[in-house]
Design a protein around this motif. Sequence first.
Motif, PDB file in Angstrom:
ATOM      1  N   ARG A 147     -23.569  22.658  40.997  1.00  0.00           N
ATOM      2  CA  ARG A 147     -22.003  22.658  40.465  1.00  0.00           C
ATOM      3  C   ARG A 147     -22.137  22.687  38.865  1.00  0.00           C
ATOM      4  O   ARG A 147     -23.012  22.142  38.402  1.00  0.00           O
ATOM      5  N   LYS A 148     -21.393  23.499  38.367  1.00  0.00           N
ATOM      6  CA  LYS A 148     -21.074  23.615  37.052  1.00  0.00           C
ATOM      7  C   LYS A 148     -19.601  23.564  36.672  1.00  0.00           C
ATOM      8  O   LYS A 148     -18.772  24.225  37.383  1.00  0.00           O
ATOM      9  N   GLN A 149     -19.502  22.907  35.792  1.00  0.00           N
ATOM     10  CA  GLN A 149     -17.953  22.638  35.008  1.00  0.00           C
ATOM     11  C   GLN A 149     -17.526  23.672  34.355  1.00  0.00           C
ATOM     12  O   GLN A 149     -18.146  24.630  33.498  1.00  0.00           O
ATOM     13  N   LEU A 150     -16.206  24.526  34.877  1.00  0.00           N
ATOM     14  CA  LEU A 150     -15.465  25.460  33.987  1.00  0.00           C
ATOM     15  C   LEU A 150     -14.418  24.634  33.238  1.00  0.00           C
ATOM     16  O   LEU A 150     -13.817  23.764  33.483  1.00  0.00           O
ATOM     17  N   PRO A 151     -14.051  25.563  32.216  1.00  0.00           N
ATOM     18  CA  PRO A 151     -13.031  24.607  31.301  1.00  0.00           C
ATOM     19  C   PRO A 151     -11.535  24.772  31.572  1.00  0.00           C
ATOM     20  O   PRO A 151     -10.659  24.496  30.846  1.00  0.00           O
TER      21      PRO A 151
END
Length: 381
Positions: A133-137
């Motif tokens: 998982r990667k956080q997007l802005p």
Amino acid sequence: MRFSSKSRGVFTAGVLASALALSGCSLFSSKSAPKPMELGPNVPVLPVSQAWKASMGKVEGIVLEPRVNGDTVTVASDAGEVLALNARTGAVAWRVSLATPLSAGVGSDGRWSAVVSKSNELIAVEGGKQLWRKQLPIQVFTAPLVAGNRIFVLAADRSVYAYDAASGQRLWVQQRPGEALVLRQQGVLMAMGNTLVTGLGGRLVGFNPDNGSIRWEAPLASPRGTNDVERLVEIAGRTSRIGDNICARAFQTSVGCVDVERGGVVWSQTAAGNEGIDGDDNAIYGVESNGTVIAWKRADGAKVWSSNRLRYRNLTAPLVLGRSVVIGESNGDVHMLSREDAAPLNRLSTDKSGVATAPVAAADTLVVVTRDGGIYGFRPQ
């Protein structure tokens, strides 16, 4: 490795400054809405029957784009369920629960799949297991694209991100000036040869997938009006590609075709529709916001035919399948019209929750997803 891939929505706007989705409604949802045209009895000129049915969670809050890879169709639900099934049999190949509500999905190349959560996380899945998982802005309303061992994301502020599919490492980001409003529906994000093609506002833009540099831009529509709503321009959903020719719809403004070899517009015609289009070698087909179905010549945009048979009905984007143009409806019906003249060929039934997204085809099977999460497979008799 060569960069390649196989690549609806209620009108809702998002305020980019705060990434807040503003609720919208169907164009025909009020009590004063025009009465839909009577359909009459169904005469199955083209015999088609339900071959199988599968199910998952509801599809209402997610912007869903089912993804086809060979005989496999990958889909996702609001609550974070992602599954891949065999379009020939309806058998589920794998299913995973991500335990988080989703906003957009699903992208897949057959190995890796990707979705985006309502908390703005890009989530990668491999073989039915969460990979990373990667956080997007900011919010995302377009299904990710998985191609060439990378995952590409088109965000609501029109920024484009590239990630390594295996590791989740961010490779590059291309940011563009945003507009006050965007559509909460599937946008354009596709691979074409070794070019990443996206819809940014009223333009189709070709990127170098290795570093995010822009190769060409082709405007299909320009903002007009005096306020943010009137000036809203977006390339909507499904497109049609034949060779170097891509045809698309600019929301409530126009349809047109672009030659990506030279990055120029071949033709553009005024059109007032919300949904994407589909096409073949000879024509492209689209649904106007009042339910009129139109075919335009692919070569020059001249109108081939126009049908009011489905007027004032809430319809999905079309799918060109064999001799048919297939269109889903919010009452659960699936209409099959002739590509030649829009004559009715058959009308199929799903459930009353309504068709959630434009139908897809795989393994000689028409696959339709409903808002209650029903997945239906139809096949010619």
